[in-house]
Design an enzyme around this catalytic site. Sequence first.
Site, PDB file in Angstrom:
ATOM      1  N   SER A  33       6.600  -0.303  10.021  1.00 24.18           N
ATOM      2  CA  SER A  33       5.236  -0.197   9.527  1.00 24.18           C
ATOM      3  C   SER A  33       5.048   1.192   8.940  1.00 24.18           C
ATOM      4  CB  SER A  33       4.253  -0.392  10.692  1.00 24.18           C
ATOM      5  OG  SER A  33       2.970   0.058  10.313  1.00 24.18           O
ATOM      6  N   SER A  34       4.256   1.273   7.876  1.00 25.40           N
ATOM      7  CA  SER A  34       3.977   2.590   7.286  1.00 25.40           C
ATOM      8  C   SER A  34       3.325   3.492   8.327  1.00 25.40           C
ATOM      9  CB  SER A  34       3.048   2.433   6.087  1.00 25.40           C
ATOM     10  OG  SER A  34       3.603   1.505   5.177  1.00 25.40           O
TER      11      SER A  34
ATOM     12  N   ALA B  80       4.078   3.938   0.969  1.00 26.68           N
ATOM     13  CA  ALA B  80       4.799   4.417   2.175  1.00 26.68           C
ATOM     14  C   ALA B  80       5.857   3.363   2.530  1.00 26.68           C
ATOM     15  CB  ALA B  80       3.844   4.686   3.327  1.00 26.68           C
TER      16      ALA B  80
ATOM     17  N   HIS C  50       9.126   1.013   3.221  1.00 25.53           N
ATOM     18  CA  HIS C  50      10.213   1.007   4.210  1.00 25.53           C
ATOM     19  C   HIS C  50      11.009  -0.284   4.042  1.00 25.53           C
ATOM     20  CE1 HIS C  50       7.592  -1.769   6.301  1.00 25.53           C
ATOM     21  NE2 HIS C  50       6.623  -0.863   6.337  1.00 25.53           N
TER      22      HIS C  50
ATOM     23  N   ASP D 227       2.433  -9.173   9.377  1.00 25.93           N
ATOM     24  CA  ASP D 227       0.976  -9.306   9.333  1.00 25.93           C
ATOM     25  C   ASP D 227       0.639 -10.796   9.371  1.00 25.93           C
ATOM     26  OD1 ASP D 227      -0.003  -6.409   8.772  1.00 25.93           O
ATOM     27  OD2 ASP D 227       1.715  -6.710   7.458  1.00 25.93           O
TER      28      ASP D 227
ATOM     29  N   MET E 246       0.840  -1.199   0.000  1.00 21.88           N
ATOM     30  CA  MET E 246       0.000   0.000   0.000  1.00 21.88           C
ATOM     31  C   MET E 246       0.881   1.257   0.000  1.00 21.88           C
ATOM     32  SD  MET E 246      -3.402  -0.932   2.076  1.00 21.88           S
ATOM     33  CE  MET E 246      -2.770  -0.758   3.727  1.00 21.88           C
TER      34      MET E 246
ATOM     35  N   HIS F 266       9.203  -3.650   3.361  1.00 19.79           N
ATOM     36  CA  HIS F 266       8.814  -3.901   1.968  1.00 19.79           C
ATOM     37  C   HIS F 266      10.048  -4.301   1.142  1.00 19.79           C
ATOM     38  CE1 HIS F 266       5.683  -0.826   3.234  1.00 19.79           C
ATOM     39  NE2 HIS F 266       4.917  -1.821   2.829  1.00 19.79           N
TER      40      HIS F 266
HETATM   41  P1  AMP Z   1       1.494  -2.944   3.467  1.00 15.09           P
HETATM   42  O1  AMP Z   1       2.069  -1.932   2.521  1.00 15.09           O
HETATM   43  O2  AMP Z   1       1.474  -2.512   4.889  1.00 15.09           O
HETATM   44  O3  AMP Z   1       0.170  -3.493   2.987  1.00 15.09           O
HETATM   45  O4  AMP Z   1       2.488  -4.180   3.450  1.00 15.09           O
HETATM   46  C1  AMP Z   1       2.851  -4.807   2.244  1.00 15.09           C
HETATM   47  C2  AMP Z   1       3.614  -6.065   2.581  1.00 15.09           C
HETATM   48  O5  AMP Z   1       4.773  -5.738   3.338  1.00 15.09           O
HETATM   49  C3  AMP Z   1       2.786  -7.044   3.453  1.00 15.09           C
HETATM   50  O6  AMP Z   1       3.035  -8.365   3.010  1.00 15.09           O
HETATM   51  C4  AMP Z   1       3.348  -6.807   4.820  1.00 15.09           C
HETATM   52  O7  AMP Z   1       3.219  -7.922   5.676  1.00 15.09           O
HETATM   53  C5  AMP Z   1       4.806  -6.532   4.490  1.00 15.09           C
HETATM   54  N1  AMP Z   1       5.447  -5.827   5.606  1.00 15.09           N
HETATM   55  C6  AMP Z   1       5.013  -4.705   6.223  1.00 15.09           C
HETATM   56  N2  AMP Z   1       5.828  -4.377   7.243  1.00 15.09           N
HETATM   57  C7  AMP Z   1       6.793  -5.330   7.295  1.00 15.09           C
HETATM   58  C8  AMP Z   1       7.927  -5.569   8.132  1.00 15.09           C
HETATM   59  N3  AMP Z   1       8.227  -4.756   9.138  1.00 15.09           N
HETATM   60  N4  AMP Z   1       8.685  -6.658   7.884  1.00 15.09           N
HETATM   61  C9  AMP Z   1       8.387  -7.489   6.846  1.00 15.09           C
HETATM   62  N5  AMP Z   1       7.344  -7.319   6.021  1.00 15.09           N
HETATM   63  C10 AMP Z   1       6.553  -6.268   6.239  1.00 15.09           C
END
Ligand code: AMP
Length: 280
Positions: free
Chosen positions: A187-188, A32, A34, A150, A30, A37
């Site tokens: 986390s974003s 943002a 880091h 997650d 989604m 990702h």
């Molecule tokens: P999101 O952009 O928050 O939807 O996350 C996209 C993907 O990145 C999802 O599969 C999350 O589980 C993964 N993700 C987010 N934060 C972390 C993290 N700190 N370590 C590893 N994977 C992550």
Amino acid sequence: MIITRTKKELHRYLKLIRDAEKSVGFVPTMGALHEGHLSLIRCSNNENNFTVVSIFVNPLQFNNPEDLEKYPRNEERDLDILLSAFCDIVFIPDIREIYPEKDERVFDFDGLDKVMEGKYREGHFNGVAQVVSKLFEIVKPDKAYFGRKDFQQVAIIKFLNKNYLSHLNIDIVTCDTIREADGLAMSSRNELLDSVQRKSASLISKTLKKYTKIYESISKRELIDKITREINKDKNLKVEYVDIVDDETLRTVDKIKPGKTTVCVAVYCGKVRLIDNMPF
Ligand code: AMP
């Protein structure tokens, strides 16, 4: 790096890759972005010829309109990060590309969505399944990468893949949680914390780390109480739930089995809701 905003354009590039019999790894996000990702992208780059990353803030998985509105967005910065991470194709669709018609599908997860996040975020996992199934059908990757951060989402995606999308033959790969130096899971949403809250937030992972090491001398009930109390001691933090669950079924366990049991938490830090988990 190729930037695509439509399915049509994306499919043109994917066809070239497929015609050359090359493999595709997919990292849905989604934005943002880091290091968390980036770790998924690195993993995909290691295991595939090409990596596709999507950036799409999916309204259907937000049960709280304020959370959706405040969700951090910075496309320019994300594109710089993706370029430096050797992403091959980034797909940034708008809402009509993903949902040309109203998506009214309801998924049955055999109870996996009734605990923890599912209990507190009504409809969240149905929304996740709606977008992930659409993206999988569009990209048709060989492998797709998700973060253990997650934890419940990974279980839901594996269930979705096996029970609804088996025709696509996608391997789901889970990657470890990437943490800041003080242990906070990246986390974003961390971007939304002020400096005082940011300091407090590190207590979440510190507490999980402490109790996943000394669990043998304490009953499960006591463990949940101690973790809750220790986190709540910081006035900036408020625990929503602590649960100790089986890695496969996500059901609450009575007995902790190392390597098969995980402690999961959701904690409010001010108005920002953070989740984390740690295996025993
Ligand atoms: P999101 O952009 O928050 O939807 O996350 C996209 C993907 O990145 C999802 O599969 C999350 O589980 C993964 N993700 C987010 N934060 C972390 C993290 N700190 N370590 C590893 N994977 C992550």
